[in-house]
Each structure stands twice: as structure tokens, then as C-alpha cells.
Design a protein around this motif. Structure first.
Motif, short mmCIF file in Angstrom:
data_model
loop_
_atom_site.label_atom_id
_atom_site.label_comp_id
_atom_site.label_asym_id
_atom_site.label_seq_id
_atom_site.Cartn_x
_atom_site.Cartn_y
_atom_site.Cartn_z
N ALA A 23 0.80 -1.43 -0.02
CA ALA A 23 0.52 -0.26 -0.04
C ALA A 23 0.96 1.00 0.05
O ALA A 23 0.97 2.12 -0.72
CB ALA A 23 -1.10 -0.22 1.34
N TYR A 24 1.78 1.02 0.65
CA TYR A 24 2.56 2.25 0.71
C TYR A 24 3.29 2.62 -0.84
O TYR A 24 3.54 3.67 -1.08
CB TYR A 24 4.25 2.20 1.97
CG TYR A 24 5.36 3.01 2.13
CD1 TYR A 24 5.68 4.24 1.66
CD2 TYR A 24 6.03 2.10 1.26
CE1 TYR A 24 6.40 4.45 1.82
CE2 TYR A 24 7.76 2.82 0.99
CZ TYR A 24 7.94 3.61 1.40
OH TYR A 24 9.28 4.91 1.24
N ALA A 27 0.68 4.40 -3.13
CA ALA A 27 0.44 5.51 -2.28
C ALA A 27 1.16 6.76 -2.79
O ALA A 27 0.96 7.23 -3.46
CB ALA A 27 -0.05 5.40 -1.04
N ALA A 163 2.33 5.11 4.53
CA ALA A 163 0.76 4.80 3.14
C ALA A 163 0.06 5.94 3.10
O ALA A 163 -0.83 6.91 2.07
CB ALA A 163 0.00 3.47 2.56
N ALA A 168 -3.41 7.16 0.89
CA ALA A 168 -4.34 5.83 1.07
C ALA A 168 -5.04 5.62 2.20
O ALA A 168 -5.23 6.56 2.86
CB ALA A 168 -2.93 4.66 1.04
#
Length: 412
Positions: A23-24, A27, A163, A168
């Protein structure tokens, strides 16, 4: 793309270390990203919690060395962004019988990868560590500079925070029940237990010990990923010797090849205690776990007595923590497209087999690459393909010993 709170570029299912790292990565590349977790964030039911994980570049398999080296740099980059440390450096010390095939392969890979290392005999080991570590005459030791301790719960939190900072959307207590191809719009619909649906152009599944169950529900495919419950043990350092085994004292993270494969870290999270554990555990259903405790074997106590010059109390551990492995038959990762009707719209990352945490930054980068461009840069994924189990149920063929102690149980 239609602007909606339920529409995303990529949906990541599972917010352990691999999903949070992914996710990091997504994003920070400007992708509208949703991270879903079936339990509370930072829960203790899976594989990404606790106080320490080791990092080492010494692997019998040559394809992991470069991944660890990239991850080592990426851990430092991420912690510089967040402003606190999750990676505490130390040397790595591997030891075992001089004819152990796995350890010989480690040495060969160090040479092939130009990884600076020293091969030490018993006397040299005793001299190097001032008598704190002793090995039998028939053993050798391998000392390298790339080692250390990663703080797992803190690291997961770091990637989730980064994130979120980069846009995110994070949602916990959102159990994914199904992933369905969207025939009309393309992409996929992700269905959660409360009945909500989220649409994504792409989806990345990093469900840890629940990977096999979810993938079978979604596609009917049975991935050979077996959940194991493992016990992490902490042993008391004898009074007056605590500083000799502390992080920063030149005492290394370590691994011992043979039966059983034992690993550990310098004293860090619990002052006066040293982490020493067996790499393995009991097979289980992640939803019906035995919840331990695993009992340290006599061979493990004998190992501690023999290695640490009587400076560590080997009568029994004073603290234990439980964790989960997601084992594949060959101990290698599963990083691939789910395929079938989903084509390249669903990417899976799992089966990290008790040794993947250290490589989370590069795994997150790879999974993001696959979701966004359909290929991963700078890494050969042939060893991680799902197809390998169809060609050979045992997966990748290796010319050395299994390292994981796997105990089959039906109830306990």
C-alpha cells in the motif's frame, strides 16, 4: 475513473507487513489505494506482530541475497521518512557442521555475490566473540556485516502511516469474503463481510495464513500454503553478563544450521533476555489454532548449553510469544498473478514461510510493479510462480536440507 469512496486504482487485501508495504509503494506512486484488514490493524493473530525479526543476506538460495540487499536499503529509506527506527543493525553469524549442504551453499553464495564474509573455525569463533559463542571442532562459522533486528509491529505501523500520509485509505475489521471479476467495467469487485463492495482496477492479495482459504474461495485454486503456529522463546542471560549479549555490543544475530535449525537475536526488546527459537512449528488451521505453548526440545536446551559458555540459562525459556508461518512445500514465496478469469487483474503475494519479513520492502515494490505494469523490475520471479507446484508438487528442487521443523498435528 468514476470518483467514489468505493472506487480505487488498487485494492490491497491483508494489512500485515506485505500488504502495508505494498500500500505504501502504491500510494507514493500516486495510486488511489485501499488497504483492507479482516481484524484490527496491528493484531496478533497472524505473522506480522511481535518484538523482533532478523535480517540477513546469507541464504542457501542465491535469489534471496539481492532481495535482502535491496530491502536493507529500503528499510533505511522508509524509517528516514517516518522519523524513527525500525531496523537496528548488527552482524550476522551463521554456524553449523562443516559438511552441512545448506551452510556450504551460503558460503558459495557469499563468494558469488561478492558479499563480504569471514569463514571461521572454532578457535577463531571463540576469539572473535570473546568466548560468548563456542562451536564444535567439526563446525564452521560465517560472519557477515548485513544483519540486524527489525521491530515488526512498529514496522507495520510505519508502512501504514506512510501509506496514509501519501493518500491511501485504510480500513480494518473488513473481512474480504470474495473477489469477483467485473465483466461490465473491467477490474474487480471486492466484497466484504458487512455487504459492502469496493471496485478496483487491480487487486493485490496478501492474506498471510488465510491466503489458501481466500484464493480457493475466489478462484477455486488450491495453493499449497500450510499455516504453522510457532513459538518464539526468550531465555535469561545470567546476571552480570547482560551487556555482553545486548544489541550494539558486537553480539550478532545468528542462525545454526542442522537439526533443528535455530536462530536468534541479541538482547533488545526485553533487557536481560535473549531470543532463541526453533525455525518451525505445528501445522494448524489459522481459524482454529492450538494457541501453544510449544515446548522447547531437549536438543534446543543442549544447543544453548553448548553454544553460549554457560552464560545463558538453558533450563527453559522465561517468556514465549506465538506467531504464524505460511509454509510452502519448498519454503519459497508465492508472488504471481492469480490468472484464470482474472488474468493480471489480481496479484497474490504469500507463502513467505517464516523468512519473508526482512524482504517486505522489496516484496511490496514487486507486488506494486506487477499490479501497475504487469512485470517486476530487476528481479526474476520464476522461483515464485504458482505454476511450479503444477510441475512438481514439492515446488522448487533444492540440493540441501530442509530448514523448517514441521510437526503435523490434528489436535493438541
Amino acid at each position: 475513473m468514476e470518483c467514489s469512496s468505493h472506487h480505487f486504482d488498487v485494492i490491497v487485501v491483508g494489512a500485515g507487513i506485505m500488504g502495508s508495504s505494498t500500500a505504501y509503494q502504491l500510494a507514493k506512486r500516486g495510486q488511489r489505494t485501499l488497504l483492507l484488514e479482516q481484524f484490527d490493524f496491528l493484531h496478533h493473530r497472524g505473522s506480522s506482530h511481535g518484538e523482533s525479526r532478523t535480517i540477513r543476506a546469507t541464504y542457501p538460495e542465491d535469489y534471496y541475497c539481492d532481495m535482502v540487499m535491496e530491502s536493507s536499503q529500503s528499510w533505511e529509506q522508509a524509517q528516514s521518512e517516518i522519523g524513527y527506527k525500525v531496523y537496528f543493525k548488527a552482524q550476522q553469524f551463521d554456524m553449523g557442521p562443516s559438511d552441512n549442504k545448506s551452510l556450504l551453499s551460503v558460503i558459495s553464495n557469499c563468494e558469488r555475490k561478492s558479499l563480504p564474509h569471514q569463514v571461521l573455525d572454532g578457535q577463531q569463533v571463540a576469539d572473535r566473540f570473546s568466548g560468548r559463542i563456542n562451536i564444535p571442532e567439526s563446525w564452521v562459522g560465517v560472519l557477515t556485516e548485513v544483519g540486524g533486528v527489525i521491530k515488526p509491529t512498529k514496522a507495520v505501523s510505519m508502512f501504514q502511516a506512510l501509506a496514509f500520509q501519501k493518500g491511501a485509505v485504510l480500513r480494518d475489521n473488513m473481512e474480504v469474503k470474495n473477489i469477483v471479476k467485473d465483466e461490465a467495467r473491467g477490474g474487480v469487485n471486492v466484497v466484504v463481510a458487512n455487504g459492502e463492495e469496493y471496485w478496483g482496477k487491480k487487486c493485490v492479495v496478501t492474506a498471510g495464513a488465510w491466503m489458501g482459504k481466500l484464493v480457493k474461495t475466489v478462484s477455486g485454486l488450491e495453493l499449497p500454503i500450510q499455516a504453522l503456529e510457532t513459538s518464539v522463546c526468550y531465555w535469561r542471560i545470567k546476571e552480570g553478563h547482560e551487556a555482553k549479549f545486548a544489541i550494539g555490543s558486537d553480539f550478532p544475530t545468528f542462525a545454526s544450521y542442522g537439526e533443528p535449525y535455530i536462530y536468534g537475536t541479541p538482547s533488545l526488546e526485553f533487557p536481560g533476555l535473549i531470543k532463541i527459537a526453533v525455525h518451525g512449528g505445528y501445522t494448524c488451521d489459522p481459524d482454529k489454532r492450538p494457541w501453544g505453548p510449544g515446548i522447547p526440545s531437549d536438543s534446543m536446551k543442549e544447543w544453548i548449553e553448548g553454544r553460549f559458555s554457560g552464560l545463558v540459562d538453558y533450563g527453559g525459556p522465561v517468556a514465549t510469544q506465538l506467531c504464524m508461518y505460511s509454509m510452502t512445500p519448498d519454503g519459497d514465496f508465492v508472488i504471481d498473478f492469480l490468472g484464470g478469469e482474472f488474468g493480471k487483474d489480481v496479484v497474490v503475494g504469500g507463502g513467505f514461510s517464516g523468512h519473508g519479513f526482512k524482504m517486505a520492502p522489496v516484496v511490496g515494490r514487486i507486488l506494486a510493479d506487477l499490479a501497475l505494469s504487469g512485470e517486476a523490475k530487476g528481479v526474476d520471479l520464476k522461483h515464485f510462480r504458482i505454476q511450479r507446484f503444477q510441475e512438481n508438487p514439492k515446488g522448487n528442487v533444492k540440493d540441501y536440507e530442509d530448514q523448517v521443523t514441521l510437526i503435523q498435528i490434528t489436535s493438541r
